[in-house]
Design a protein around this motif. Sequence first.
Motif, PDB file in Angstrom:
ATOM      1  N   ALA A   3     116.110  97.753 -47.565  1.00  0.00           N
ATOM      2  CA  ALA A   3     114.825  98.307 -47.139  1.00  0.00           C
ATOM      3  C   ALA A   3     114.254  97.490 -45.990  1.00  0.00           C
ATOM      4  CB  ALA A   3     113.836  98.335 -48.307  1.00  0.00           C
ATOM      5  N   THR A   4     113.826  98.194 -44.960  1.00  0.00           N
ATOM      6  CA  THR A   4     113.113  97.585 -43.838  1.00  0.00           C
ATOM      7  C   THR A   4     111.712  98.166 -43.861  1.00  0.00           C
ATOM      8  OG1 THR A   4     115.161  97.416 -42.578  1.00  0.00           O
ATOM      9  CG2 THR A   4     113.093  97.235 -41.344  1.00  0.00           C
ATOM     10  N   LEU A   5     110.730  97.301 -44.082  1.00  0.00           N
ATOM     11  CA  LEU A   5     109.355  97.746 -44.302  1.00  0.00           C
ATOM     12  C   LEU A   5     108.439  97.237 -43.195  1.00  0.00           C
ATOM     13  CD1 LEU A   5     109.238  96.915 -48.117  1.00  0.00           C
ATOM     14  CD2 LEU A   5     109.894  99.078 -47.030  1.00  0.00           C
ATOM     15  N   GLY A   6     107.582  98.130 -42.695  1.00  0.00           N
ATOM     16  CA  GLY A   6     106.650  97.781 -41.630  1.00  0.00           C
ATOM     17  C   GLY A   6     105.362  98.550 -41.769  1.00  0.00           C
ATOM     18  N   VAL A   7     104.833  99.004 -40.637  1.00  0.00           N
ATOM     19  CA  VAL A   7     103.517  99.626 -40.589  1.00  0.00           C
ATOM     20  C   VAL A   7     103.434 100.891 -41.446  1.00  0.00           C
ATOM     21  CG1 VAL A   7     103.960 100.932 -38.445  1.00  0.00           C
ATOM     22  CG2 VAL A   7     101.617 100.277 -39.065  1.00  0.00           C
ATOM     23  N   ASN A   8     104.473 101.706 -41.468  1.00  0.00           N
ATOM     24  CA  ASN A   8     104.419 102.939 -42.261  1.00  0.00           C
ATOM     25  C   ASN A   8     104.415 102.656 -43.760  1.00  0.00           C
ATOM     26  OD1 ASN A   8     104.398 104.931 -40.110  1.00  0.00           O
ATOM     27  ND2 ASN A   8     106.464 104.216 -39.672  1.00  0.00           N
ATOM     28  N   ALA A   9     105.216 101.700 -44.208  1.00  0.00           N
ATOM     29  CA  ALA A   9     105.211 101.313 -45.621  1.00  0.00           C
ATOM     30  C   ALA A   9     103.855 100.734 -46.006  1.00  0.00           C
ATOM     31  CB  ALA A   9     106.326 100.316 -45.908  1.00  0.00           C
ATOM     32  N   THR A  35     113.712  93.490 -45.710  1.00  0.00           N
ATOM     33  CA  THR A  35     113.206  92.897 -44.471  1.00  0.00           C
ATOM     34  C   THR A  35     111.777  93.367 -44.262  1.00  0.00           C
ATOM     35  OG1 THR A  35     115.432  92.943 -43.535  1.00  0.00           O
ATOM     36  CG2 THR A  35     113.600  92.653 -41.991  1.00  0.00           C
ATOM     37  N   LEU A  36     110.873  92.393 -44.085  1.00  0.00           N
ATOM     38  CA  LEU A  36     109.459  92.705 -43.862  1.00  0.00           C
ATOM     39  C   LEU A  36     109.133  92.458 -42.395  1.00  0.00           C
ATOM     40  CD1 LEU A  36     107.961  90.888 -46.985  1.00  0.00           C
ATOM     41  CD2 LEU A  36     108.777  93.250 -46.791  1.00  0.00           C
ATOM     42  N   GLY A  37     108.632  93.492 -41.732  1.00  0.00           N
ATOM     43  CA  GLY A  37     108.275  93.377 -40.324  1.00  0.00           C
ATOM     44  C   GLY A  37     106.828  92.986 -40.122  1.00  0.00           C
ATOM     45  N   ALA A  38     106.475  92.698 -38.878  1.00  0.00           N
ATOM     46  CA  ALA A  38     105.112  92.291 -38.536  1.00  0.00           C
ATOM     47  C   ALA A  38     104.108  93.394 -38.844  1.00  0.00           C
ATOM     48  CB  ALA A  38     105.044  91.906 -37.064  1.00  0.00           C
ATOM     49  N   GLY A  39     104.536  94.642 -38.813  1.00  0.00           N
ATOM     50  CA  GLY A  39     103.637  95.759 -39.078  1.00  0.00           C
ATOM     51  C   GLY A  39     103.258  95.915 -40.533  1.00  0.00           C
ATOM     52  N   MET A  40     103.952  95.234 -41.420  1.00  0.00           N
ATOM     53  CA  MET A  40     103.616  95.276 -42.850  1.00  0.00           C
ATOM     54  C   MET A  40     102.397  94.394 -43.050  1.00  0.00           C
ATOM     55  SD  MET A  40     104.740  96.606 -45.702  1.00  0.00           S
ATOM     56  CE  MET A  40     104.291  96.437 -47.411  1.00  0.00           C
ATOM     57  N   THR A  41     101.245  95.006 -43.242  1.00  0.00           N
ATOM     58  CA  THR A  41      99.977  94.260 -43.244  1.00  0.00           C
ATOM     59  C   THR A  41      99.306  94.204 -44.609  1.00  0.00           C
ATOM     60  OG1 THR A  41      98.798  96.233 -42.519  1.00  0.00           O
ATOM     61  CG2 THR A  41      99.558  94.707 -40.794  1.00  0.00           C
ATOM     62  N   THR A  42     100.058  94.502 -45.667  1.00  0.00           N
ATOM     63  CA  THR A  42      99.522  94.357 -47.019  1.00  0.00           C
ATOM     64  C   THR A  42     100.303  93.256 -47.729  1.00  0.00           C
ATOM     65  OG1 THR A  42     101.020  96.096 -47.798  1.00  0.00           O
ATOM     66  CG2 THR A  42      98.778  96.760 -47.259  1.00  0.00           C
ATOM     67  N   ASN A  43      99.654  92.577 -48.655  1.00  0.00           N
ATOM     68  CA  ASN A  43     100.356  91.599 -49.485  1.00  0.00           C
ATOM     69  C   ASN A  43     101.412  92.338 -50.297  1.00  0.00           C
ATOM     70  OD1 ASN A  43      98.667  89.613 -48.502  1.00  0.00           O
ATOM     71  ND2 ASN A  43      97.262  89.741 -50.226  1.00  0.00           N
ATOM     72  N   LEU A  44     102.553  91.682 -50.532  1.00  0.00           N
ATOM     73  CA  LEU A  44     103.666  92.353 -51.187  1.00  0.00           C
ATOM     74  C   LEU A  44     104.291  91.454 -52.242  1.00  0.00           C
ATOM     75  CD1 LEU A  44     105.333  95.048 -50.902  1.00  0.00           C
ATOM     76  CD2 LEU A  44     106.955  93.703 -49.569  1.00  0.00           C
ATOM     77  N   THR A  45     104.626  92.045 -53.390  1.00  0.00           N
ATOM     78  CA  THR A  45     105.391  91.363 -54.433  1.00  0.00           C
ATOM     79  C   THR A  45     106.775  91.990 -54.488  1.00  0.00           C
ATOM     80  OG1 THR A  45     103.424  90.864 -55.745  1.00  0.00           O
ATOM     81  CG2 THR A  45     105.536  90.867 -56.907  1.00  0.00           C
ATOM     82  N   VAL A  95     115.826  88.267 -48.839  1.00  0.00           N
ATOM     83  CA  VAL A  95     114.481  88.669 -48.439  1.00  0.00           C
ATOM     84  C   VAL A  95     114.176  87.937 -47.142  1.00  0.00           C
ATOM     85  CG1 VAL A  95     112.023  88.657 -49.019  1.00  0.00           C
ATOM     86  CG2 VAL A  95     113.737  89.016 -50.832  1.00  0.00           C
ATOM     87  N   THR A  96     113.878  88.714 -46.087  1.00  0.00           N
ATOM     88  CA  THR A  96     113.563  88.136 -44.781  1.00  0.00           C
ATOM     89  C   THR A  96     112.161  88.568 -44.391  1.00  0.00           C
ATOM     90  OG1 THR A  96     115.896  88.257 -44.180  1.00  0.00           O
ATOM     91  CG2 THR A  96     114.314  87.924 -42.388  1.00  0.00           C
ATOM     92  N   ALA A  97     111.279  87.587 -44.245  1.00  0.00           N
ATOM     93  CA  ALA A  97     109.885  87.858 -43.894  1.00  0.00           C
ATOM     94  C   ALA A  97     109.483  87.072 -42.654  1.00  0.00           C
ATOM     95  CB  ALA A  97     108.983  87.519 -45.073  1.00  0.00           C
ATOM     96  N   THR A  98     110.430  86.809 -41.778  1.00  0.00           N
ATOM     97  CA  THR A  98     110.200  85.964 -40.599  1.00  0.00           C
ATOM     98  C   THR A  98     108.985  86.400 -39.791  1.00  0.00           C
ATOM     99  OG1 THR A  98     112.591  85.643 -40.499  1.00  0.00           O
ATOM    100  CG2 THR A  98     111.329  84.972 -38.570  1.00  0.00           C
ATOM    101  N   ASN A  99     108.804  87.709 -39.570  1.00  0.00           N
ATOM    102  CA  ASN A  99     107.697  88.212 -38.745  1.00  0.00           C
ATOM    103  C   ASN A  99     106.506  88.697 -39.565  1.00  0.00           C
ATOM    104  OD1 ASN A  99     109.116  87.838 -36.280  1.00  0.00           O
ATOM    105  ND2 ASN A  99     110.345  89.635 -36.778  1.00  0.00           N
ATOM    106  N   TYR A 100     106.550  88.473 -40.856  1.00  0.00           N
ATOM    107  CA  TYR A 100     105.515  88.946 -41.774  1.00  0.00           C
ATOM    108  C   TYR A 100     104.400  87.908 -41.839  1.00  0.00           C
ATOM    109  CZ  TYR A 100     103.734  90.682 -46.329  1.00  0.00           C
ATOM    110  OH  TYR A 100     102.963  91.172 -47.355  1.00  0.00           O
ATOM    111  N   THR A 101     103.150  88.365 -41.757  1.00  0.00           N
ATOM    112  CA  THR A 101     102.025  87.419 -41.687  1.00  0.00           C
ATOM    113  C   THR A 101     101.121  87.440 -42.924  1.00  0.00           C
ATOM    114  OG1 THR A 101     100.657  89.050 -40.536  1.00  0.00           O
ATOM    115  CG2 THR A 101     101.962  87.536 -39.164  1.00  0.00           C
ATOM    116  N   LYS A 102     101.416  88.269 -43.901  1.00  0.00           N
ATOM    117  CA  LYS A 102     100.594  88.336 -45.105  1.00  0.00           C
ATOM    118  C   LYS A 102     101.243  87.537 -46.234  1.00  0.00           C
ATOM    119  CE  LYS A 102      97.219  90.777 -44.583  1.00  0.00           C
ATOM    120  NZ  LYS A 102      95.931  90.269 -44.167  1.00  0.00           N
TER     121      LYS A 102
END
Length: 185
Positions: free
Chosen positions: A88-94, A112-122, A133-140
């Motif tokens: 799964a590649t998750l971003g702004v739409n997810a 993979t969590l992209g920068a567009g993923m702007t909600t906290n995630l478990t 799990v890759t969250a390199t560009n994830y800021t939450k």
Amino acid sequence: AGANTITTGQGADSVTAGTGLDSISTGSAADTISFATANLTLSDTGDGGSGTDILSMTNASTIIDTDFTNISNVETLKQTTATHNMTATLGVNASNAGLTTVTNGNATNVITLGAGMTTNLTINLGATGTDTVTATNYTKQVTVSADIDMLTSGDTLTGGAGTDILEITLDGTGDSALLAADIAT
């Protein structure tokens, strides 16, 4: 194989999408909308309504962020059959869909969590298998949860710029010590 429009009421509903372009709207309880990976596209519409709702993948799945283009009010992405892989590649739409939880299966899982993923995630790792799990560009805040026996040196967890939490649980079955090699990556 045709296009289906399905609307349910206020009870806890379970709806399985077909091969056509589907429009599914569930009511106000905890609902499950199920897709085979090839059947979930950006042209499908799914609205979980209120309640804590699940987007369930029924086979080995590859999910890209655009698959969530017309998905809303769905809080959990779940690999239904534990023996299936999930990529799964998750971003702004997810994020816009309301996704807050991913539950993997027991096979090979790559999230993979992209920068567009702007909600906290478990992310709940499966009982066995290899997880990345890759969250390199994830800021939450990302919380990765796994039983102590499920983390191995084959798993790779890469945090991002936000708060990263590794939650280790004990299920009471064969719990053993976590080795340094198990958390080296």
